[in-house]
Write an enzyme that holds these catalytic residues in place. Structure first.
Site, PDB file in Angstrom:
ATOM      1  CG  HIS A 145      -1.955   1.012   1.223  1.00  0.00           C
ATOM      2  ND1 HIS A 145      -2.441   1.558   2.375  1.00  0.00           N
ATOM      3  CD2 HIS A 145      -2.629   1.613   0.214  1.00  0.00           C
ATOM      4  CE1 HIS A 145      -3.371   2.459   2.086  1.00  0.00           C
ATOM      5  NE2 HIS A 145      -3.501   2.511   0.776  1.00  0.00           N
ATOM      6  CG  ASP A 202       9.238   7.482 -22.608  1.00  0.00           C
ATOM      7  OD1 ASP A 202      10.378   7.419 -22.077  1.00  0.00           O
ATOM      8  OD2 ASP A 202       8.680   8.567 -22.840  1.00  0.00           O
ATOM      9  CD1 TRP A 254       5.073  15.010 -21.475  1.00  0.00           C
ATOM     10  CD2 TRP A 254       3.848  14.896 -23.342  1.00  0.00           C
ATOM     11  NE1 TRP A 254       5.286  16.161 -22.172  1.00  0.00           N
ATOM     12  CE2 TRP A 254       4.536  16.118 -23.331  1.00  0.00           C
ATOM     13  CE3 TRP A 254       3.010  14.611 -24.416  1.00  0.00           C
ATOM     14  CZ2 TRP A 254       4.417  17.062 -24.344  1.00  0.00           C
ATOM     15  CZ3 TRP A 254       2.901  15.533 -25.429  1.00  0.00           C
ATOM     16  CH2 TRP A 254       3.598  16.742 -25.387  1.00  0.00           C
TER      17      TRP A 254
END
Length: 151
Positions: A20, A28, A121
């Site tokens: 958690h 990329d 992005w």
């Protein structure tokens, strides 16, 4: 032999270590992965594997409560943003300056998974969550307000 899910031993093992609030970055091909990061390099060639395939397979195995991406994604890459919202419908979405994704966020990540993506992005952070019904669904358990809507 494993029957389903992610077959890459290193990635499968790394996913099992996440808890958690841990951050996993799926990035990329051109991402500057920090030298001391737990780097899992899946890149073979341009767009092999692609970002969405890797994110989708990881999403099948993790509980994701938060998705973070560069500020440019909603306005400059709306198809990616729409795909992310569709794939992670229960997650809280945030943005950060691109320079922070490349720097501070990368250093914060427990694991960085490099894809072959040639996608602007294409660096997505996934914050791990808990399966609220399984954790808080027991008889007599008081559910924290932040998880009540997830039951």
């Amino acid at each position: 032999m494993k029957r389903t899910g992610i077959l890459n031993a290193e990635l499968s093992g790394a996913l099992a270590t996440l808890g958690h609030t841990d951050l996993l970055l799926v990035v990329d091909a051109g991402f500057p992965v920090p030298r001391d990061a737990h780097r899992i390099d899946l890149a073979l060639a341009e767009n092999l594997p692609d970002l969405r395939t890797v994110l989708g397979l990881i999403a099948d195995e993790l509980v994701v409560e938060g998705v973070v991406r560069a500020e440019e994604v909603p306005s400059h890459h709306p198809r990616l943003d729409a795909w992310l919202h569709g794939r992670f419908p229960d997650a809280e979405f945030t943005t950060r300056p691109h320079s922070e994704v490349l720097g501070e966020l990368a250093r914060q990540a427990k694991v960085v998974v490099r894809t072959g993506a040639f996608e602007p992005w294409g660096n997505i952070g996934l914050f791990c969550g808990v399966d609220a019904p399984r954790w808080f669904g027991g008889e007599g358990v008081i559910v924290p307000e932040s998880y009540a809507s997830k039951l």
